[in-house]
Write an enzyme that holds these catalytic residues in place. Sequence first.
Site, PDB file in Angstrom:
ATOM      1  CG  ASP A  28      -2.003   1.001   1.185  1.00 40.32           C
ATOM      2  OD1 ASP A  28      -2.154   1.663   0.142  1.00 40.32           O
ATOM      3  OD2 ASP A  28      -2.733   1.137   2.184  1.00 40.32           O
ATOM      4  CG  ASP A  56      -3.378   3.866  -3.519  1.00 42.80           C
ATOM      5  OD1 ASP A  56      -4.259   3.095  -3.957  1.00 42.80           O
ATOM      6  OD2 ASP A  56      -3.562   4.614  -2.547  1.00 42.80           O
ATOM      7  CD  GLU A  57      -5.559  -0.821  -1.583  1.00 40.91           C
ATOM      8  OE1 GLU A  57      -5.242  -1.606  -0.660  1.00 40.91           O
ATOM      9  OE2 GLU A  57      -6.564  -0.090  -1.547  1.00 40.91           O
TER      10      GLU A  57
END
Length: 369
Positions: A14, A108-109
């Site tokens: 993350d 983003d993860e």
Amino acid sequence: MYTKPPIRKIIHVDMDAFYASVEQLDNPNLKGKPIAVGGDGKRGVISAASYEARTFGVKSAMAGNLAVKLCPELVFVKPRFERYHEISKQIRAIFHDYTDLVEPLSLDEAYLDVTENKKGNPSASLIAKEIRARILNEIGLTASAGISINKFIAKIASDYNKPNGQKTVNPEEVISFLETLDIRKFYGVGKVTTEKMYQKGIFTGLDLKQKSLEYLDTHFGKSGRYFYYIVRGIHNSPVTPNRQRKSLAAERTFSENLSSEIFMLQKLDHIAEEVSNRLKKSKISGKTITLKIKYSDFTLHTRSKTLTYFINDKALILDTAKDLLYQESLNNSVRLLGISLSNLNTEAKKNTAGLSLNKKVSVQLKFDF
């Protein structure tokens, strides 16, 4: 008959305050300052906040005017999604150096299954550390990671040592980790469910574990079975590289409240065009159209209609959105409108393996992490 789930080595990576961190990376003048991506200080909604801003209580999905009250020195930055996509591709390229089993959740993860990996490294913890170091050295951003035997626990763990940290929950630690976990930290337990669990005397994983399957089914419906198994460390969902989109949406927050339906229709026209363009670019269609309306008092209403056929044409999307707008009278002036399409033609049927309720569930505890 219940079959033991396979023991996997799962990493959840993350990125730390991704949008805001990219802006600080590209503009050194923003480093160390409280910044918000999105919003305009008056009506806009914040997409992301830097850690400097978070210390004041500023967070994503917060109205810009409220954020300014909390942090008068807040710097607003316009989002640059093309840049975020570009950086995200670079990060995923690093992931694929280690495994092809990469399941992105957003820009983003992502989940990574490194049970068997390209580096031949038996330690998922060391792989996560190496990946984070590469992201920092090659791109200039920090990331946090969680490592464990399944996606559920890995995702919870990734939030423990943020920013720029990681946490490993070894197989032999899984049960004690879950039993002592605050129920609010269970992935899938939102505010409403949390309040309901509190009312039932469920505050920790151990409290949840003491409830029978029948009890959880009765009080939490379909989610009851999910809660019953996850608190015992059972989560069989594999890392799926080509994770299919379930919906596509676009929305607009207006600088001034709209009270005229004529102005609303003009805005819906633009929103429908954006949704249509994105659907066609992705070569997908949907059957269920949902109109999202947020009033000036911040109350949120949604209205949906499911068609008998798939659509991605702007005119059809707009016509359906209009019908939904006129379906009920508006309670107040409107600050936000949105259109989403779901029930997409790309959705695959989920194969869910049945679990015998009369067999003892357990987690294998011998594994090198």
